[in-house]
Scaffold this motif. Structure first.
Motif, mmCIF file in Angstrom:
data_model
loop_
_atom_site.group_PDB
_atom_site.id
_atom_site.type_symbol
_atom_site.label_atom_id
_atom_site.label_comp_id
_atom_site.label_asym_id
_atom_site.label_seq_id
_atom_site.Cartn_x
_atom_site.Cartn_y
_atom_site.Cartn_z
ATOM 1 N N ASP A 130 23.690 -28.271 17.147
ATOM 2 C CA ASP A 130 22.509 -28.280 15.477
ATOM 3 C C ASP A 130 21.714 -26.204 15.946
ATOM 4 O OD1 ASP A 130 19.894 -28.982 16.741
ATOM 5 O OD2 ASP A 130 20.030 -30.772 15.268
ATOM 6 N N PRO A 131 20.961 -26.551 14.547
ATOM 7 C CA PRO A 131 20.937 -25.660 14.978
ATOM 8 C C PRO A 131 19.263 -24.746 15.343
ATOM 9 C CG PRO A 131 20.615 -25.892 12.737
ATOM 10 C CD PRO A 131 21.047 -27.069 13.238
ATOM 11 N N THR A 132 18.705 -26.437 16.189
ATOM 12 C CA THR A 132 16.538 -26.165 15.620
ATOM 13 C C THR A 132 16.716 -25.487 17.948
ATOM 14 O OG1 THR A 132 17.286 -28.772 15.954
ATOM 15 C CG2 THR A 132 16.655 -27.428 14.251
ATOM 16 N N GLY A 133 17.696 -25.845 18.188
ATOM 17 C CA GLY A 133 17.316 -24.846 19.420
ATOM 18 C C GLY A 133 16.508 -23.851 20.339
ATOM 19 N N SER A 134 16.458 -23.172 19.233
ATOM 20 C CA SER A 134 16.377 -21.764 19.318
ATOM 21 C C SER A 134 14.783 -21.713 18.592
ATOM 22 C CB SER A 134 17.195 -21.084 18.628
ATOM 23 O OG SER A 134 16.945 -21.363 16.961
ATOM 24 N N GLN A 135 13.820 -23.192 19.266
ATOM 25 C CA GLN A 135 12.967 -23.491 18.562
ATOM 26 C C GLN A 135 11.825 -23.262 19.264
ATOM 27 O OE1 GLN A 135 14.368 -27.692 19.243
ATOM 28 N NE2 GLN A 135 12.252 -27.321 17.497
ATOM 29 N N THR A 136 12.234 -22.183 20.100
ATOM 30 C CA THR A 136 10.859 -21.820 20.820
ATOM 31 C C THR A 136 10.219 -20.499 21.258
ATOM 32 O OG1 THR A 136 12.071 -22.242 23.028
ATOM 33 C CG2 THR A 136 10.142 -24.705 22.546
ATOM 34 N N VAL A 137 12.171 -20.039 20.558
ATOM 35 C CA VAL A 137 11.952 -18.704 21.442
ATOM 36 C C VAL A 137 11.915 -17.629 20.011
ATOM 37 C CG1 VAL A 137 13.637 -18.568 23.496
ATOM 38 C CG2 VAL A 137 14.716 -18.618 21.634
#
Length: 446
Positions: free
Chosen positions: A12-19
């Motif tokens: 889902d599109p939330t994995g970029s939440q630390t970069v």
């Protein structure tokens, strides 16, 4: 040592939440993937949205992505890269299906690692036991609501047992390699142990702090540069360590500077986890918001036409704006039951189609859009806004990303969009994000 390209297949599109600063791809044709591989930022995300799909469709999508990715890697001459299957920090998702498909298409790998720690969201792993921090106390994740998920439920938070459960014994708990906190803090021994892994062995990794993941990632990158091939099934925090990016250019509290000129934004809430409902309840206490419920039970029970619901919601949006208030559009909160998981997923897709039709017809002069829920956010990008790629700006609160549509978008050019996972933040988090975007600020036009 050269820096590898970190290729993330995100369910889902939330994995970029630390970069930050990287590309998110909602399509996976060869040319779009080549754009990701050629981008100057060392990490990019392919938003597969497979968590919203039945197992057979998730496998088919993952297989297609891998085959097109193999072509794009060959076309761009990319030789140094790492593959990450990013999934939920509360252990929900198509495991081991997705890692099995990736290994078959892009392998062989010497090992695949489960690294579910998401430190920004209060998920830690200690002694191979995965915990969710609740009011400062670690709760084994199998004791939380997430383990009772009707599609991805499980009975174990001790990760070797979780692996055995999900693989139906194909990988017994005794065969799982355990990398404990003490192991991560002995660099020489860690390097030696990583170098000896082979045969796509399954390994699980502890982490209580970002420093733990930084040490693990540094060792992985060193061993990978010497020819070892690893696959990762991880939450978001590992990506910070692998990508090694500097701090984001715009501080979280200044994200309102990306807002477009105008008087109002909009909030869309699709997630049904308890945390989202608590956050929505807090937001609706604000005097300048206008609640608009999407009655999803009527879609299931009364045969009401989707067009009728869409028209009613859009009329309410116009009413909110006329009153000078911010429309908060949310799916009804009652718990619906279904005969089986495929039926539930199919109904979820139907609800999403209604929400995306609403997004497509929101007023063109929105200042910002806040999208709450991982699957909802994926559909906002790929369907509601019809984007092939989007650039990540950074986070507005820990674990909560902001992207911006391109300047040539036909309806919403340079619109900041918040991708807010359902299970991130405290009770006040959604209200905090709302206030940050409602705040004053000078727009940034680049």
């Amino acid at each position: 040592m050269t820096r590898p390209k970190i290729i993330v297949l995100d369910d889902d599109p939330t994995g970029s939440q630390t970069v930050h600063s990287c590309l998110l791809l909602t399509r996976w044709d060869r040319d779009t993937l080549c754009r990701g591989l050629a981008d100057s930022v060392p990490i990019f995300f392919i938003l597969t949205n497979t968590r919203a799909l039945p197992a057979d469709m998730a496998a088919a999508v993952t297989r297609r992505v891998c085959r097109h990715l193999k072509e794009a890697i060959a076309q761009t001459g990319t030789t140094d890269y790492i593959i990450v299957s990013r999934s939920d920090s509360t252990l929900r998702g198509h495991y081991p299906l997705e890692t099995d498909v990736i290994a078959a298409e892009l392998g062989p790998f010497d090992a695949h690692f489960l690294v579910p720690a998401f430190l920004e969201g209060g998920r830690i792993t200690r002694d191979s036991q995965h915990y969710l921090m609740v009011e400062g106390q670690p709760v084994p994740v199998h004791e939380t609501e997430f383990a009772r998920d009707s599609v991805f439920g499980y009975h174990h938070s001790y990760l070797p047992d979780y692996v055995a459960e999900k693989t139906q014994g194909r990988i017994p708990a005794s065969a799982v390699e355990r990398f404990l906190l003490a192991d991560l803090r002995q660099p020489a021994a860690l390097l030696d142990r990583l170098a000896r892994l082979q045969g796509n062995v399954c390994a699980v990794v502890d982490a209580e702090t970002q420093g733990d993941l930084d040490q693990f990632a540094a060792a992985v990158l060193q061993v990978a540069s010497q020819g070892k091939r690893f696959l990762f099934r991880s939450a978001a925090s590992l990506l910070t360590a692998l990508a090694q990016l500097p701090p984001q250019p715009t501080p979280p509290e200044a994200m309102a500077t990306y807002c477009r000129p105008g008087r109002y934004g909009a909030v869309l809430v699709g997630s049904h986890v308890r945390k989202t409902t608590e956050q929505l309840t807090a937001l609706l206490q604000e005097p300048d918001v206008f609640p608009i419920e999407v009655p999803v039970a009527r879609l299931r029970d009364s045969g009401v036409a989707e067009a009728e619901i869409i028209a009613a919601v859009l009329a309410a949006v116009d009413q909110a704006i006329a009153q000078g208030k911010t429309p908060v559009i949310y799916t009804s909160r009652e718990e619906l039951t279904f005969a089986d998981a495929p039926t539930r997923l199919a109904f979820g897709q139907r609800v999403s189609e209604v929400l995306m039709a609403i997004v497509e017809q929101l007023p063109a002069d929105l200042r910002y859009l806040i999208s709450k829920g991982g699957i909802t956010s994926n559909d906002v990008l790929s369907k509601g806004l019809n984007l092939a790629t989007v650039r990540l700006l950074g986070q507005v609160i820990p674990g909560c990303s902001v992207v911006r549509t391109p300047a040539d978008h036909p309806r919403f050019p340079e619109l900041p969009v918040v991708l807010f996972p359902g299970n991130v933040g405290d009770r006040e988090a959604l209200r905090t994000v709302y206030h940050r975007f409602q705040g004053s600020g000078t727009a940034i036009w680049e």
